[in-house]
Motif scaffolding. Structure first.
Motif, PDB file in Angstrom:
ATOM      1  N   VAL A 285       0.824  -1.198   0.000  1.00  0.00           N
ATOM      2  CA  VAL A 285       0.000   0.000   0.000  1.00  0.00           C
ATOM      3  C   VAL A 285       0.863   1.255   0.000  1.00  0.00           C
ATOM      4  CG1 VAL A 285      -2.055   0.999   1.004  1.00  0.00           C
ATOM      5  CG2 VAL A 285      -1.534  -1.377   1.423  1.00  0.00           C
ATOM      6  N   GLN A 286       2.027   1.157   0.635  1.00  0.00           N
ATOM      7  CA  GLN A 286       2.888   2.331   0.732  1.00  0.00           C
ATOM      8  C   GLN A 286       3.708   2.503  -0.550  1.00  0.00           C
ATOM      9  OE1 GLN A 286       2.518   4.271   3.145  1.00  0.00           O
ATOM     10  NE2 GLN A 286       1.281   2.917   4.417  1.00  0.00           N
ATOM     11  N   PRO A 287       3.707   3.702  -1.155  1.00  0.00           N
ATOM     12  CA  PRO A 287       4.581   3.902  -2.297  1.00  0.00           C
ATOM     13  C   PRO A 287       6.040   3.904  -1.821  1.00  0.00           C
ATOM     14  CG  PRO A 287       3.413   5.934  -1.743  1.00  0.00           C
ATOM     15  CD  PRO A 287       2.909   4.870  -0.818  1.00  0.00           C
ATOM     16  N   ASP A 288       6.927   3.339  -2.615  1.00  0.00           N
ATOM     17  CA  ASP A 288       8.324   3.310  -2.252  1.00  0.00           C
ATOM     18  C   ASP A 288       9.050   4.323  -3.126  1.00  0.00           C
ATOM     19  OD1 ASP A 288      10.976   2.815  -1.942  1.00  0.00           O
ATOM     20  OD2 ASP A 288      10.770   0.628  -1.872  1.00  0.00           O
ATOM     21  N   PRO A 289       9.582   5.415  -2.536  1.00  0.00           N
ATOM     22  CA  PRO A 289      10.199   6.473  -3.353  1.00  0.00           C
ATOM     23  C   PRO A 289      11.377   5.968  -4.180  1.00  0.00           C
ATOM     24  CG  PRO A 289      10.499   6.878  -0.977  1.00  0.00           C
ATOM     25  CD  PRO A 289       9.613   5.685  -1.106  1.00  0.00           C
ATOM     26  N   LYS A 290      12.006   4.880  -3.740  1.00  0.00           N
ATOM     27  CA  LYS A 290      13.149   4.359  -4.496  1.00  0.00           C
ATOM     28  C   LYS A 290      12.692   3.640  -5.772  1.00  0.00           C
ATOM     29  CE  LYS A 290      15.133   2.580  -0.896  1.00  0.00           C
ATOM     30  NZ  LYS A 290      15.768   1.652  -0.039  1.00  0.00           N
ATOM     31  N   PHE A 291      11.485   3.072  -5.733  1.00  0.00           N
ATOM     32  CA  PHE A 291      10.960   2.366  -6.902  1.00  0.00           C
ATOM     33  C   PHE A 291       9.574   2.903  -7.240  1.00  0.00           C
ATOM     34  CE2 PHE A 291      13.716  -0.614  -4.643  1.00  0.00           C
ATOM     35  CZ  PHE A 291      14.640  -0.899  -5.633  1.00  0.00           C
ATOM     36  N   PRO A 292       9.511   4.134  -7.802  1.00  0.00           N
ATOM     37  CA  PRO A 292       8.182   4.679  -8.067  1.00  0.00           C
ATOM     38  C   PRO A 292       7.441   3.821  -9.086  1.00  0.00           C
ATOM     39  CG  PRO A 292       9.897   6.058  -9.035  1.00  0.00           C
ATOM     40  CD  PRO A 292      10.595   5.005  -8.232  1.00  0.00           C
ATOM     41  N   ARG A 293       6.142   3.689  -8.896  1.00  0.00           N
ATOM     42  CA  ARG A 293       5.311   2.925  -9.830  1.00  0.00           C
ATOM     43  C   ARG A 293       5.182   3.697 -11.130  1.00  0.00           C
ATOM     44  NH1 ARG A 293       4.799  -2.202  -7.913  1.00  0.00           N
ATOM     45  NH2 ARG A 293       4.341  -2.176  -5.690  1.00  0.00           N
ATOM     46  N   ARG A 294       5.107   2.975 -12.237  1.00  0.00           N
ATOM     47  CA  ARG A 294       5.105   3.631 -13.552  1.00  0.00           C
ATOM     48  C   ARG A 294       3.700   3.703 -14.138  1.00  0.00           C
ATOM     49  NH1 ARG A 294       8.766   1.331 -17.725  1.00  0.00           N
ATOM     50  NH2 ARG A 294       8.745   3.489 -18.457  1.00  0.00           N
ATOM     51  N   ILE A 295       3.334   4.887 -14.578  1.00  0.00           N
ATOM     52  CA  ILE A 295       2.018   5.076 -15.201  1.00  0.00           C
ATOM     53  C   ILE A 295       2.195   5.710 -16.580  1.00  0.00           C
ATOM     54  CG2 ILE A 295      -0.230   6.237 -15.017  1.00  0.00           C
ATOM     55  CD1 ILE A 295      -0.063   6.023 -12.037  1.00  0.00           C
ATOM     56  N   LEU A 296       1.452   5.183 -17.552  1.00  0.00           N
ATOM     57  CA  LEU A 296       1.485   5.744 -18.908  1.00  0.00           C
ATOM     58  C   LEU A 296       0.168   6.484 -19.149  1.00  0.00           C
ATOM     59  CD1 LEU A 296       2.753   5.878 -21.784  1.00  0.00           C
ATOM     60  CD2 LEU A 296       1.581   3.720 -22.276  1.00  0.00           C
ATOM     61  N   ILE A 297       0.273   7.748 -19.567  1.00  0.00           N
ATOM     62  CA  ILE A 297      -0.940   8.530 -19.856  1.00  0.00           C
ATOM     63  C   ILE A 297      -1.022   8.792 -21.356  1.00  0.00           C
ATOM     64  CG2 ILE A 297      -2.296  10.571 -19.247  1.00  0.00           C
ATOM     65  CD1 ILE A 297      -0.563  10.959 -16.844  1.00  0.00           C
ATOM     66  N   VAL A 298      -2.214   8.581 -21.928  1.00  0.00           N
ATOM     67  CA  VAL A 298      -2.390   8.742 -23.375  1.00  0.00           C
ATOM     68  C   VAL A 298      -3.536   9.716 -23.631  1.00  0.00           C
ATOM     69  CG1 VAL A 298      -2.557   7.463 -25.541  1.00  0.00           C
ATOM     70  CG2 VAL A 298      -1.980   6.233 -23.431  1.00  0.00           C
ATOM     71  N   ASP A 299      -3.243  10.801 -24.328  1.00  0.00           N
ATOM     72  CA  ASP A 299      -4.295  11.759 -24.691  1.00  0.00           C
ATOM     73  C   ASP A 299      -3.809  12.583 -25.877  1.00  0.00           C
ATOM     74  OD1 ASP A 299      -6.404  13.626 -24.796  1.00  0.00           O
ATOM     75  OD2 ASP A 299      -6.667  13.560 -22.618  1.00  0.00           O
ATOM     76  N   ASP A 300      -4.678  12.761 -26.877  1.00  0.00           N
ATOM     77  CA  ASP A 300      -4.272  13.555 -28.034  1.00  0.00           C
ATOM     78  C   ASP A 300      -4.322  15.055 -27.740  1.00  0.00           C
ATOM     79  OD1 ASP A 300      -7.142  13.004 -27.955  1.00  0.00           O
ATOM     80  OD2 ASP A 300      -7.231  14.316 -29.706  1.00  0.00           O
TER      81      ASP A 300
ATOM     82  N   GLU B  81      -3.288  19.733 -23.349  1.00  0.00           N
ATOM     83  CA  GLU B  81      -3.531  20.345 -22.033  1.00  0.00           C
ATOM     84  C   GLU B  81      -3.978  19.319 -20.984  1.00  0.00           C
ATOM     85  OE1 GLU B  81      -3.114  22.295 -19.043  1.00  0.00           O
ATOM     86  OE2 GLU B  81      -2.065  22.901 -20.864  1.00  0.00           O
ATOM     87  N   PRO B  82      -5.050  18.540 -21.263  1.00  0.00           N
ATOM     88  CA  PRO B  82      -5.408  17.515 -20.270  1.00  0.00           C
ATOM     89  C   PRO B  82      -4.292  16.501 -20.035  1.00  0.00           C
ATOM     90  CG  PRO B  82      -6.983  17.516 -22.131  1.00  0.00           C
ATOM     91  CD  PRO B  82      -6.018  18.610 -22.371  1.00  0.00           C
ATOM     92  N   LEU B  83      -3.491  16.231 -21.080  1.00  0.00           N
ATOM     93  CA  LEU B  83      -2.377  15.284 -20.934  1.00  0.00           C
ATOM     94  C   LEU B  83      -1.381  15.823 -19.913  1.00  0.00           C
ATOM     95  CD1 LEU B  83      -0.936  12.691 -22.032  1.00  0.00           C
ATOM     96  CD2 LEU B  83       0.214  14.154 -23.672  1.00  0.00           C
ATOM     97  N   ARG B  84      -1.011  17.111 -20.097  1.00  0.00           N
ATOM     98  CA  ARG B  84      -0.057  17.731 -19.163  1.00  0.00           C
ATOM     99  C   ARG B  84      -0.618  17.777 -17.753  1.00  0.00           C
ATOM    100  NH1 ARG B  84       1.812  21.293 -23.156  1.00  0.00           N
ATOM    101  NH2 ARG B  84       0.166  22.787 -22.720  1.00  0.00           N
ATOM    102  N   ALA B  85      -1.920  18.130 -17.660  1.00  0.00           N
ATOM    103  CA  ALA B  85      -2.535  18.263 -16.334  1.00  0.00           C
ATOM    104  C   ALA B  85      -2.528  16.928 -15.593  1.00  0.00           C
ATOM    105  CB  ALA B  85      -3.969  18.781 -16.479  1.00  0.00           C
ATOM    106  N   ALA B  86      -2.927  15.856 -16.285  1.00  0.00           N
ATOM    107  CA  ALA B  86      -2.969  14.541 -15.634  1.00  0.00           C
ATOM    108  C   ALA B  86      -1.560  14.102 -15.238  1.00  0.00           C
ATOM    109  CB  ALA B  86      -3.606  13.513 -16.567  1.00  0.00           C
ATOM    110  N   ALA B  87      -0.579  14.371 -16.135  1.00  0.00           N
ATOM    111  CA  ALA B  87       0.804  13.973 -15.840  1.00  0.00           C
ATOM    112  C   ALA B  87       1.310  14.699 -14.593  1.00  0.00           C
ATOM    113  CB  ALA B  87       1.697  14.279 -17.043  1.00  0.00           C
ATOM    114  N   ARG B  88       0.968  15.995 -14.510  1.00  0.00           N
ATOM    115  CA  ARG B  88       1.421  16.808 -13.363  1.00  0.00           C
ATOM    116  C   ARG B  88       0.844  16.228 -12.063  1.00  0.00           C
ATOM    117  NH1 ARG B  88       0.361  21.763 -15.654  1.00  0.00           N
ATOM    118  NH2 ARG B  88      -1.721  21.709 -14.782  1.00  0.00           N
ATOM    119  N   VAL B  89      -0.451  15.953 -12.099  1.00  0.00           N
ATOM    120  CA  VAL B  89      -1.126  15.454 -10.895  1.00  0.00           C
ATOM    121  C   VAL B  89      -0.496  14.141 -10.424  1.00  0.00           C
ATOM    122  CG1 VAL B  89      -3.304  14.401 -10.125  1.00  0.00           C
ATOM    123  CG2 VAL B  89      -3.342  16.588 -11.341  1.00  0.00           C
TER     124      VAL B  89
END
Ligand code: G
Ligand code: MN
Length: 388
Positions: free
Chosen positions: A7-22, A25-33
């Motif tokens: 449950v705890q995120p490990d800063p040494k091994f951050p989980r990887r997420i891929l965001i897809v949007d054409d 602006e929403p792509l940047r916003a989601a990535a930032r969040v």
């Protein structure tokens, strides 16, 4: 305090997420969040770019827009499933529609979020998706027991033992349009400080393969509302899909068996089921014994819609994410209005998590008749047979 694994995120091994949007602006916003929430985020501007990214490395979750030129989100989901049947895919849409929802669930999307995206909700859903990915991988790639220095669930077992003796139920009324009582939902709570969140308790019991014990404990407590002076009429009881197969539900000596005609079993579709065919058959057996069936959290993800259509439930409970600020969202109003119509043909609809009079009035206006939420009453230890 016991730490729960995964449950705890490990800063040494951050989980990887891929965001897809054409749309940039929403792509940047989601990535930032998601970056701010501690994830290692990659982005792609179209489906092809996403597939290239996925072929180069393992991701813990994918977040994709549905409406994109060329390969849309549904086609992308299908392609992802060909190469990785497990990675959770969260789809985003500006135009919620039942058809795309059903298509997506057929290909195993994890969640369906309506744009504009609420950052808190995105972080919450991403965290759950990543956790799911981790647990699926652990199931698929078990460490051989001979190589373990100690069993990973040591300590957790004793916490669960303690938790099982510290469980209590609270009850929240479901009310009709005129304020009269329709029934109560029983909600599990645990007194241990590290398990005040019932989801953590369920997750822990699940990881120890002891959900059945937890469910039986809760049902034994629930059966008490049918004895004594203040008997309840209709009780909604939450049940994990895997628990539906517990023989105790049909055993004449089972805690709820004698009260089955007064029980509505709420099936949360957050967990996967063995197979829809098995589930349909089991639900038929439970119905024959007198139980009614509800689908819980409809709208929280695709799976809910899928089971809704296939199980023909007696009751459908609309997730509070669709209810929140419904008075300010024409999209949510339209979606709920469609669900009310669909349910008119198949069952009864309950909207959950109603908190304000504005939400209540907007829900009335689109035809909702049964409601539950803090506006009417908070979950409480002593249910009153006739509160209103
Ligand atoms: O998944 P399920 O629908 O069974 O979970 C219901 C949860 O939501 C319970 O933990 C309950 O305490 C909580 N709840 C009930 N009414 C409200 C409400 O009006 N607002 C919010 N935020 N939570 C609620
Ligand atoms: Mn519920």
């Amino acid at each position: 305090m016991q730490a729960l694994p995964k449950v705890q995120p490990d800063p040494k091994f951050p989980r990887r997420i891929l965001i897809v949007d054409d749309e940039p602006e929403p792509l940047r916003a989601a990535a930032r969040v998601l970056r701010r929430a501690g994830y290692d985020v990659s982005t792609a501007e179209d489906g092809q770019g996403a597939l290239t990214g996925l072929s180069r490395g393992r991701f813990d979750a994918v977040v994709s827009d549905i409406s994109m030129p060329g390969m849309d989100g549904i086609a992308l989901l299908r392609s992802i499933r060909d190469v990785d049947p497990e990675v959770p895919v969260i789809l985003l849409t500006g135009v919620p529609a039942i058809e795309t929802a059903v298509q997506a669930l057929d290909h195993g999307a994890y969640k369906y979020l309506v744009k504009p995206i609420n950052p808190e909700q995105l972080v919450d859903v991403a965290a759950k998706a990543v956790r799911l990915a981790a647990s699926r991988r652990d199931e698929m790639e078990p460490i051989p027991s001979s190589k373990r220095l100690f069993h990973p669930t040591d300590g957790l077992s004793s916490t669960l033992e303690l938790a099982l003796t510290n469980i209590r139920l609270v009850f929240q009324p479901i009310v009709k349009r005129d304020g009269a009582l329709f029934g109560h939902e029983a909600l599990m709570r645990c007194n241990l400080p590290q398990l005040v969140n019932p989801e953590a308790l369920i997750e822990m019991a699940n990881s120890l393969h002891r959900l059945e014990e937890l469910g039986r404990t809760a049902r034994r407590l629930a059966s008490a509302v049918f004895t004594g002076k203040k008997r309840l009429d209709t009780l909604f009881v939450n049940i994990h899909p895997s628990e539906l197969y517990d023989g105790e539900l049909l055993n004449p000596n089972g805690a709820l068996t004698p009260h089955a005609p007064n029980i509505v079993l709420e099936i949360t579709e957050r967990a996967s089921v063995r197979s829809m065919g098995d589930l349909q058959q089991r639900v038929a057996e439970l119905r024959a014994a007198g139980y009614r069936i509800a689908i819980d959290d409809l709208g929280a993800g695709y799976a809910g819609l899928s089971s809704f259509i296939q199980l023909e439930p007696d009751v459908v409970k609309v997730d509070m994410s669709l209810v929140r600020d419904v008075d300010q969202s024409k999209k949510k109003q339209r979606l709920i209005e469609n669900l009310v119509q669909l349910c008119g043909e198949m069952g009864t609809l309950v909207v959950e998590g109603v908190e304000t009079t504005a939400e209540r009035d907007a829900l009335f206006a689109v035809g909702c008749r049964l409601m539950q939420g803090y506006l009417f009453a908070r979950p409480a230890p002593n249910p009153e047979p006739a509160v209103f």
